[in-house]
Design a protein around this motif. Structure first.
Motif, PDB file in Angstrom:
ATOM      1  N   ASP A 167       0.643  -1.201  -0.028  1.00 28.32           N
ATOM      2  CA  ASP A 167       0.089  -0.341  -0.117  1.00 28.32           C
ATOM      3  C   ASP A 167       0.511   0.911   0.106  1.00 28.32           C
ATOM      4  O   ASP A 167       0.562   2.067   0.390  1.00 28.32           O
ATOM      5  N   ASN A 168       2.019   1.167  -0.737  1.00 21.84           N
ATOM      6  CA  ASN A 168       3.038   2.084  -0.758  1.00 21.84           C
ATOM      7  C   ASN A 168       3.962   2.224  -2.432  1.00 21.84           C
ATOM      8  O   ASN A 168       3.283   1.305  -2.576  1.00 21.84           O
ATOM      9  N   PRO A 169       4.394   3.969  -2.221  1.00 17.17           N
ATOM     10  CA  PRO A 169       4.561   3.881  -3.659  1.00 17.17           C
ATOM     11  C   PRO A 169       5.708   2.980  -3.994  1.00 17.17           C
ATOM     12  O   PRO A 169       5.967   3.035  -5.113  1.00 17.17           O
ATOM     13  N   TRP A 170       6.591   2.511  -3.087  1.00 18.92           N
ATOM     14  CA  TRP A 170       7.564   1.977  -3.456  1.00 18.92           C
ATOM     15  C   TRP A 170       7.324   0.407  -3.266  1.00 18.92           C
ATOM     16  O   TRP A 170       8.348  -0.232  -3.830  1.00 18.92           O
ATOM     17  N   GLN A 171       5.836  -0.243  -2.910  1.00 19.43           N
ATOM     18  CA  GLN A 171       5.785  -1.387  -3.229  1.00 19.43           C
ATOM     19  C   GLN A 171       6.240  -2.149  -2.829  1.00 19.43           C
ATOM     20  O   GLN A 171       6.855  -3.386  -3.035  1.00 19.43           O
ATOM     21  N   TYR A 172       6.919  -2.216  -1.206  1.00 18.22           N
ATOM     22  CA  TYR A 172       8.295  -3.201  -0.154  1.00 18.22           C
ATOM     23  C   TYR A 172       7.965  -2.211   0.877  1.00 18.22           C
ATOM     24  O   TYR A 172       8.025  -1.051   1.354  1.00 18.22           O
ATOM     25  N   LYS A 173       8.350  -3.613   2.310  1.00 22.09           N
ATOM     26  CA  LYS A 173       8.342  -2.859   3.407  1.00 22.09           C
ATOM     27  C   LYS A 173       9.268  -3.519   4.107  1.00 22.09           C
ATOM     28  O   LYS A 173       9.930  -4.844   3.417  1.00 22.09           O
ATOM     29  N   ILE A 174      10.017  -3.191   5.396  1.00 21.13           N
ATOM     30  CA  ILE A 174      11.070  -3.906   5.607  1.00 21.13           C
ATOM     31  C   ILE A 174      10.757  -5.564   6.298  1.00 21.13           C
ATOM     32  O   ILE A 174      10.307  -5.683   8.185  1.00 21.13           O
ATOM     33  N   SER A 175      11.173  -6.877   6.411  1.00 19.45           N
ATOM     34  CA  SER A 175      11.269  -7.396   7.099  1.00 19.45           C
ATOM     35  C   SER A 175      11.989  -7.901   7.529  1.00 19.45           C
ATOM     36  O   SER A 175      12.150  -9.512   8.037  1.00 19.45           O
ATOM     37  N   TRP A 176      13.247  -7.977   7.233  1.00 17.94           N
ATOM     38  CA  TRP A 176      15.075  -7.811   7.453  1.00 17.94           C
ATOM     39  C   TRP A 176      15.359  -7.148   8.200  1.00 17.94           C
ATOM     40  O   TRP A 176      15.181  -5.755   7.723  1.00 17.94           O
ATOM     41  N   ASN A 177      16.729  -7.000   8.134  1.00 15.66           N
ATOM     42  CA  ASN A 177      18.032  -6.163   8.596  1.00 15.66           C
ATOM     43  C   ASN A 177      18.114  -5.430   7.537  1.00 15.66           C
ATOM     44  O   ASN A 177      18.810  -4.898   5.812  1.00 15.66           O
ATOM     45  N   ALA A 178      17.363  -3.671   8.271  1.00 20.01           N
ATOM     46  CA  ALA A 178      17.261  -2.451   7.422  1.00 20.01           C
ATOM     47  C   ALA A 178      18.633  -1.724   6.377  1.00 20.01           C
ATOM     48  O   ALA A 178      18.520  -1.669   5.308  1.00 20.01           O
ATOM     49  N   ARG A 179      19.767  -2.311   7.657  1.00 15.75           N
ATOM     50  CA  ARG A 179      20.861  -1.702   6.774  1.00 15.75           C
ATOM     51  C   ARG A 179      21.527  -2.905   5.638  1.00 15.75           C
ATOM     52  O   ARG A 179      21.954  -1.991   4.645  1.00 15.75           O
ATOM     53  N   ASN A 180      20.930  -4.322   5.520  1.00 13.12           N
ATOM     54  CA  ASN A 180      21.717  -5.344   4.471  1.00 13.12           C
ATOM     55  C   ASN A 180      20.548  -4.603   2.709  1.00 13.12           C
ATOM     56  O   ASN A 180      20.765  -4.616   2.291  1.00 13.12           O
ATOM     57  N   ILE A 181      19.394  -3.725   3.621  1.00 15.25           N
ATOM     58  CA  ILE A 181      18.364  -3.423   1.807  1.00 15.25           C
ATOM     59  C   ILE A 181      19.470  -2.040   1.656  1.00 15.25           C
ATOM     60  O   ILE A 181      19.486  -1.733   0.888  1.00 15.25           O
ATOM     61  N   VAL A 182      19.878  -1.397   2.669  1.00 16.99           N
ATOM     62  CA  VAL A 182      20.135  -0.108   1.979  1.00 16.99           C
ATOM     63  C   VAL A 182      21.524  -0.540   1.489  1.00 16.99           C
ATOM     64  O   VAL A 182      21.729  -0.087  -0.025  1.00 16.99           O
ATOM     65  N   LEU A 183      22.252  -1.281   1.822  1.00 16.86           N
ATOM     66  CA  LEU A 183      23.660  -1.185   1.057  1.00 16.86           C
ATOM     67  C   LEU A 183      23.646  -2.540  -0.123  1.00 16.86           C
ATOM     68  O   LEU A 183      24.810  -3.245  -0.609  1.00 16.86           O
ATOM     69  N   ALA A 184      22.300  -3.524  -0.211  1.00 15.93           N
ATOM     70  CA  ALA A 184      21.861  -4.507  -1.348  1.00 15.93           C
ATOM     71  C   ALA A 184      23.136  -3.989  -2.875  1.00 15.93           C
ATOM     72  O   ALA A 184      22.352  -3.022  -3.352  1.00 15.93           O
ATOM     73  N   GLY A 185      23.655  -5.106  -3.202  1.00 12.23           N
ATOM     74  CA  GLY A 185      24.213  -4.475  -4.406  1.00 12.23           C
ATOM     75  C   GLY A 185      25.433  -3.862  -4.590  1.00 12.23           C
ATOM     76  O   GLY A 185      25.597  -3.461  -5.419  1.00 12.23           O
ATOM     77  N   SER A 186      25.349  -3.203  -3.381  1.00 10.78           N
ATOM     78  CA  SER A 186      26.604  -2.621  -4.201  1.00 10.78           C
ATOM     79  C   SER A 186      28.464  -2.654  -4.217  1.00 10.78           C
ATOM     80  O   SER A 186      28.801  -1.460  -5.144  1.00 10.78           O
ATOM     81  N   SER A 187      28.137  -3.971  -4.068  1.00  8.40           N
ATOM     82  CA  SER A 187      29.631  -4.525  -4.620  1.00  8.40           C
ATOM     83  C   SER A 187      29.849  -5.094  -6.433  1.00  8.40           C
ATOM     84  O   SER A 187      30.312  -5.537  -6.842  1.00  8.40           O
ATOM     85  N   GLY A 188      28.278  -4.730  -6.796  1.00  9.09           N
ATOM     86  CA  GLY A 188      28.205  -4.928  -8.262  1.00  9.09           C
ATOM     87  C   GLY A 188      27.732  -6.713  -8.394  1.00  9.09           C
ATOM     88  O   GLY A 188      27.024  -6.431  -7.568  1.00  9.09           O
ATOM     89  N   ALA A 189      27.412  -6.844  -9.361  1.00  9.55           N
ATOM     90  CA  ALA A 189      27.097  -8.029  -9.885  1.00  9.55           C
ATOM     91  C   ALA A 189      28.254  -8.614 -10.845  1.00  9.55           C
ATOM     92  O   ALA A 189      28.894  -7.861 -11.783  1.00  9.55           O
ATOM     93  N   ILE A 190      28.101  -9.339 -11.046  1.00  7.85           N
ATOM     94  CA  ILE A 190      29.108 -11.111 -12.225  1.00  7.85           C
ATOM     95  C   ILE A 190      28.198 -11.810 -12.797  1.00  7.85           C
ATOM     96  O   ILE A 190      28.204 -12.570 -11.974  1.00  7.85           O
ATOM     97  N   TYR A 191      27.980 -12.177 -14.227  1.00 11.26           N
ATOM     98  CA  TYR A 191      27.041 -13.383 -14.086  1.00 11.26           C
ATOM     99  C   TYR A 191      27.703 -13.728 -15.780  1.00 11.26           C
ATOM    100  O   TYR A 191      28.139 -12.753 -16.828  1.00 11.26           O
TER     101      TYR A 191
END
Length: 441
Positions: A167-191
């Motif tokens: 029910d918010n414009p982000w379509q997201y709510k925090i169900s785990w460690n908020a710090r991990n959400i903030v830093l998610a993907g910060s090292s980029g990605a390789i595949y």
């Protein structure tokens, strides 16, 4: 009586503690839950005869080490940086260790000592990583056992808000460690995609997000997760043309987070004084702001959108375009953002979250090409017994039971990719409605 020591009583610990306490009478366990927040521990263990609260500073060896010394098994749900401290104690006192966190370079340095001590240190025993490894390896080994040659492996997982609570414009709510959400993907990605290694830097990770169809949910966005290629050898798929692990979100989240990244609001290195800094000033400090324009107009101009666009509505919803003072003392941008998310994207008591996992495997058998899709959707009950807490906590609890009852002979530094682990764990997870549905194309 066997003793289990759990470090950490946060969001992911709720269902694990429930499981350990429910099994305690039959298994003859006693559980000690260690955290710096006594009231938090008590809210999780209640008045159970089988549990003890230990309110400690986990960084203090004088109180931490006696707890490790007196237990039979340690489970760590601490922030990732603290696992190595607990791991060294477990090695010193000869205790097995289970955790949901990734294997990191520091624990790798202890690998030979762990093996020599005959101990089991099971890492990545949660959701993602954890259930992803177990379910993927079960599929991969089943296909290969029947003579299938795998050419493509894609695995997606995301912790999302359930549709009825979205029910918010982000379509997201925090169900785990908020710090991990903030830093998610910060090292980029390789595949690897069709034989070519793809490297995506952090600043472009979210603007390249694509969508995938999930049965019953419609389109979800995905972005590649960390270094997928670390797992090609582990999964015995080192030579296949396409191998990727990815994170799932609703599309609006990825678009909004891309704007957050471009505004430079996830930096976790330099601190600034925030007591006299407004949210609007903080949000615009990394861009060339025109003093004659409002914060909304400056940000809109920088992002190349209208000041009435969905992106600006998302930022306004977070409250980071207003003139309120931040007042958090010295903080990094990531610290400020974490504070904002915890306030604005928190789960309300009746909110439900949702875990979605999807594997896509393409293989050839008897000159026939086949695509296997296997997906799992888990719903949370409320803002405490979340789908995230279930899927992170239950694999740890089930493995704890297997280890303490002598059903696991495995030793060394491991992740759960072997049948003796994934078969019994996945089987028991089905009793909690954590199961996969499969389809073939």
């Amino acid at each position: 009586m066997k003793h289990v020591l759990l470090f950490g009583a946060g969001k992911s610990a709720t269902v694990l503690i429930d499981y350990l306490l429910a099994n305690a009478p039959r298994q003859k366990w006693h559980i000690t839950v260690a955290d710096n927040d006594l009231m938090l521990i008590k809210s999780k263990i209640g008045k159970s005869y089988y549990a003890t609260a230990a309110a400690i500073d986990v960084k203090d060896p004088s109180v931490r080490q006696p707890l490790v010394k007196e237990t039979d098994l340690v489970i760590s749900l601490l922030p990732p940086a603290l696992h190595i401290t607990v791991a060294r104690d477990c090695l010193q006192f000869g205790k097995n260790l289970l955790t949901a966190s990734y294997v990191d370079p520091e624990i790798r340095q202890l690998e030979k000592e762990i093996e020599a001590a005959g101990l089991l240190f099971m890492y990545e025993m949660g959701l993602d990583p954890g259930i992803d490894h177990m379910s993927a390896m079960k599929l991969i080994q089943s296909i290969e056992k029947k003579g299938g040659q795998i050419s493509c492996f894609r695995s997606y997982c995301g912790g999302l808000i359930s549709p009825e609570s979205n029910d918010n414009p982000w379509q997201y709510k925090i169900s785990w460690n908020a710090r991990n959400i903030v830093l998610a993907g910060s090292s980029g990605a390789i595949y690897r995609e069709k034989g070519k290694v793809k490297e995506v830097p952090y600043e472009h990770l979210f603007d390249q997000s694509k969508t995938i169809q999930v049965p019953g949910l419609g389109k979800l966005a995905w972005y590649p997760n960390r270094d997928s290629l670390n797992y090609t050898d582990i999964y015995n798929l080192s030579n296949i043309p396409t191998f990727m692990r990815a994170t799932l979100r609703y599309p609006d989240f990825c678009e909004g987070w891309n704007a957050i990244v471009k505004l430079g609001l996830t930096n976790d290195k330099e601190k600034q004084q925030t007591d006299k800094l407004t949210y609007a000033g903080w949000t615009t400090r990394h861009i060339s702001a025109d003093p004659n324009l409002s914060a909304e107009e400056n940000v809109a101009q920088f992002l190349g959108v209208s000041s009435k666009s969905k992106l600006i509505r998302q930022l306004k919803f977070l409250g980071i375009l207003n003139g309120d003072l931040i007042n958090l003392g010295e903080q990094t941008d990531a610290g400020v953002l974490q504070h904002v998310l915890e306030a604005r994207l928190r789960m309300e008591p009746s909110d439900k979250d949702m875990i979605v996992m999807l594997h896509e495997i393409e293989f050839e058998r008897r000159n026939m090409s086949t695509k296997l899709s296997s997906y799992m959707i888990v719903q949370g009950e409320d803002n405490l017994r979340t789908a995230m807490a279930k899927t992170v906590g239950l694999p740890l609890g089930i493995l704890a039971k297997l280890v303490l009852s002598g059903q696991v002979s495995l030793t060394g530094l491991q992740i759960p990719i072997m049948p003796e682990i994934y078969n019994p764990v996945l089987r028991e997870l089905e009793e909690f409605d954590i199961r996969f549905e499969e389809s073939f194309d």
